[in-house]
Motif scaffolding. Structure first.
Motif, PDB file in Angstrom:
ATOM      1  N   VAL A  57       0.863  -1.180   0.000  1.00  0.00           N
ATOM      2  CA  VAL A  57       0.000   0.000   0.000  1.00  0.00           C
ATOM      3  C   VAL A  57       0.898   1.228   0.000  1.00  0.00           C
ATOM      4  O   VAL A  57       1.953   1.217   0.624  1.00  0.00           O
ATOM      5  N   PHE A  58       0.471   2.248  -0.710  1.00  0.00           N
ATOM      6  CA  PHE A  58       1.164   3.523  -0.558  1.00  0.00           C
ATOM      7  C   PHE A  58       0.147   4.613  -0.260  1.00  0.00           C
ATOM      8  O   PHE A  58      -1.021   4.497  -0.609  1.00  0.00           O
ATOM      9  N   VAL A  59       0.621   5.628   0.469  1.00  0.00           N
ATOM     10  CA  VAL A  59      -0.235   6.731   0.882  1.00  0.00           C
ATOM     11  C   VAL A  59       0.464   8.025   0.487  1.00  0.00           C
ATOM     12  O   VAL A  59       1.649   8.214   0.768  1.00  0.00           O
ATOM     13  N   MET A  60      -0.294   8.897  -0.165  1.00  0.00           N
ATOM     14  CA  MET A  60       0.237  10.175  -0.625  1.00  0.00           C
ATOM     15  C   MET A  60      -0.613  11.301  -0.044  1.00  0.00           C
ATOM     16  O   MET A  60      -1.840  11.199  -0.031  1.00  0.00           O
ATOM     17  N   ASP A  61       0.032  12.368   0.434  1.00  0.00           N
ATOM     18  CA  ASP A  61      -0.746  13.510   0.917  1.00  0.00           C
ATOM     19  C   ASP A  61      -1.157  14.381  -0.266  1.00  0.00           C
ATOM     20  O   ASP A  61      -0.724  14.157  -1.412  1.00  0.00           O
ATOM     21  N   GLN A  62      -1.975  15.384   0.015  1.00  0.00           N
ATOM     22  CA  GLN A  62      -2.539  16.215  -1.059  1.00  0.00           C
ATOM     23  C   GLN A  62      -1.498  17.007  -1.826  1.00  0.00           C
ATOM     24  O   GLN A  62      -1.740  17.439  -2.946  1.00  0.00           O
ATOM     25  N   ASP A  63      -0.318  17.180  -1.233  1.00  0.00           N
ATOM     26  CA  ASP A  63       0.746  17.921  -1.909  1.00  0.00           C
ATOM     27  C   ASP A  63       1.666  17.039  -2.740  1.00  0.00           C
ATOM     28  O   ASP A  63       2.583  17.532  -3.389  1.00  0.00           O
ATOM     29  N   ILE A  87      -2.248  11.393 -12.384  1.00  0.00           N
ATOM     30  CA  ILE A  87      -3.174  10.254 -12.488  1.00  0.00           C
ATOM     31  C   ILE A  87      -3.787   9.953 -11.123  1.00  0.00           C
ATOM     32  O   ILE A  87      -4.999   9.721 -11.011  1.00  0.00           O
ATOM     33  N   LEU A  88      -2.974   9.969 -10.081  1.00  0.00           N
ATOM     34  CA  LEU A  88      -3.472   9.659  -8.731  1.00  0.00           C
ATOM     35  C   LEU A  88      -4.468  10.701  -8.235  1.00  0.00           C
ATOM     36  O   LEU A  88      -5.321  10.397  -7.395  1.00  0.00           O
ATOM     37  N   GLN A  89      -4.395  11.911  -8.765  1.00  0.00           N
ATOM     38  CA  GLN A  89      -5.340  12.956  -8.378  1.00  0.00           C
ATOM     39  C   GLN A  89      -6.772  12.645  -8.805  1.00  0.00           C
ATOM     40  O   GLN A  89      -7.711  13.283  -8.341  1.00  0.00           O
ATOM     41  N   GLN A  90      -6.957  11.651  -9.658  1.00  0.00           N
ATOM     42  CA  GLN A  90      -8.296  11.241 -10.076  1.00  0.00           C
ATOM     43  C   GLN A  90      -9.042  10.494  -8.978  1.00  0.00           C
ATOM     44  O   GLN A  90     -10.234  10.214  -9.110  1.00  0.00           O
ATOM     45  N   ALA A  91      -8.359  10.154  -7.886  1.00  0.00           N
ATOM     46  CA  ALA A  91      -8.951   9.346  -6.819  1.00  0.00           C
ATOM     47  C   ALA A  91     -10.270   9.939  -6.336  1.00  0.00           C
ATOM     48  O   ALA A  91     -10.422  11.161  -6.239  1.00  0.00           O
ATOM     49  N   THR A  92     -11.190   9.047  -6.032  1.00  0.00           N
ATOM     50  CA  THR A  92     -12.490   9.429  -5.501  1.00  0.00           C
ATOM     51  C   THR A  92     -12.684   8.749  -4.143  1.00  0.00           C
ATOM     52  O   THR A  92     -11.999   7.766  -3.838  1.00  0.00           O
ATOM     53  N   PRO A  93     -13.633   9.230  -3.342  1.00  0.00           N
ATOM     54  CA  PRO A  93     -13.900   8.559  -2.062  1.00  0.00           C
ATOM     55  C   PRO A  93     -14.402   7.118  -2.248  1.00  0.00           C
ATOM     56  O   PRO A  93     -14.215   6.281  -1.372  1.00  0.00           O
ATOM     57  N   ILE A 111      -7.058   3.226  -6.328  1.00  0.00           N
ATOM     58  CA  ILE A 111      -6.816   4.452  -5.577  1.00  0.00           C
ATOM     59  C   ILE A 111      -8.111   4.935  -4.935  1.00  0.00           C
ATOM     60  O   ILE A 111      -9.194   4.806  -5.509  1.00  0.00           O
ATOM     61  N   LYS A 112      -7.963   5.471  -3.743  1.00  0.00           N
ATOM     62  CA  LYS A 112      -9.130   5.970  -3.012  1.00  0.00           C
ATOM     63  C   LYS A 112      -8.735   7.234  -2.257  1.00  0.00           C
ATOM     64  O   LYS A 112      -7.702   7.272  -1.602  1.00  0.00           O
ATOM     65  N   ARG A 113      -9.563   8.262  -2.390  1.00  0.00           N
ATOM     66  CA  ARG A 113      -9.316   9.508  -1.667  1.00  0.00           C
ATOM     67  C   ARG A 113      -9.857   9.342  -0.246  1.00  0.00           C
ATOM     68  O   ARG A 113     -10.963   8.865  -0.045  1.00  0.00           O
ATOM     69  N   TYR A 114      -9.023   9.744   0.719  1.00  0.00           N
ATOM     70  CA  TYR A 114      -9.402   9.633   2.126  1.00  0.00           C
ATOM     71  C   TYR A 114      -9.457  11.018   2.746  1.00  0.00           C
ATOM     72  O   TYR A 114      -8.429  11.708   2.815  1.00  0.00           O
ATOM     73  N   ARG A 115     -10.643  11.418   3.152  1.00  0.00           N
ATOM     74  CA  ARG A 115     -10.870  12.696   3.839  1.00  0.00           C
ATOM     75  C   ARG A 115     -10.258  13.895   3.115  1.00  0.00           C
ATOM     76  O   ARG A 115      -9.720  14.800   3.756  1.00  0.00           O
ATOM     77  N   GLU A 116     -10.294  13.883   1.814  1.00  0.00           N
ATOM     78  CA  GLU A 116      -9.832  15.000   0.975  1.00  0.00           C
ATOM     79  C   GLU A 116      -8.358  15.353   1.144  1.00  0.00           C
ATOM     80  O   GLU A 116      -7.864  16.242   0.480  1.00  0.00           O
ATOM     81  N   ARG A 117      -7.631  14.677   2.013  1.00  0.00           N
ATOM     82  CA  ARG A 117      -6.239  15.067   2.227  1.00  0.00           C
ATOM     83  C   ARG A 117      -5.240  13.973   1.884  1.00  0.00           C
ATOM     84  O   ARG A 117      -4.063  14.247   1.737  1.00  0.00           O
TER      85      ARG A 117
END
Length: 124
Positions: A57-63, A87-93, A111-117
């Motif tokens: 698993v990898f986790v990326m912050d909004q920046d 490409i990763l910015q396309q993530a949705t909740p 990919i999944k967006r978690y709490r917008e951040r």
């Protein structure tokens, strides 16, 4: 010469490959859900070992900074690999599958967006 044994072997190989890919997809989605559950429980992303999941698993912050990754933790993806960051910015909740190439290898990543951040991802 009969072609029947050849076609039987080919069909078995295709079935095996399809089954492995399906298992990889299930594992990647499960890993993302489990990582999000850890985050929901109050765990800091960076406290999770990069090899705690298979596939990783990898986790990326909004920046664009990778908080969890086996080899790139702490790196800024906007500088290291801007096209992949985009490409990763396309993530949705809800989560979605994306494909990209990294160092000559085709990657399929859930990919999944978690709490917008944060963006939480796993793939093969």
């Amino acid at each position: 010469m009969s072609r029947q044994p050849f076609f039987l072997l080919l069909m078995l190989a295709l079935f095996f490959v399809a089954n492995v890919l399906a298992e990889d997809k299930i594992s990647a989605e499960k890993n993302v859900s489990e990582m999000i559950a850890l985050l929901d429980s109050g765990r800091e992303a960076s406290s999770v070992a990069p090899d705690a999941f298979t596939p990783y698993v990898f986790v990326m912050d909004q920046d664009g900074r990778l908080l969890v990754h086996p080899t790139l933790a702490g790196e800024d993806l906007t500088e290291k690999a801007r096209p992949i960051y985009d490409i990763l910015q396309q993530a949705t909740p809800e989560g979605l599958w994306v494909e990209y190439s990294w160092k000559g290898k085709d990657k399929r990543t859930f990919i999944k967006r978690y709490r917008e951040r944060l963006i939480v991802a796993s793939g093969y």
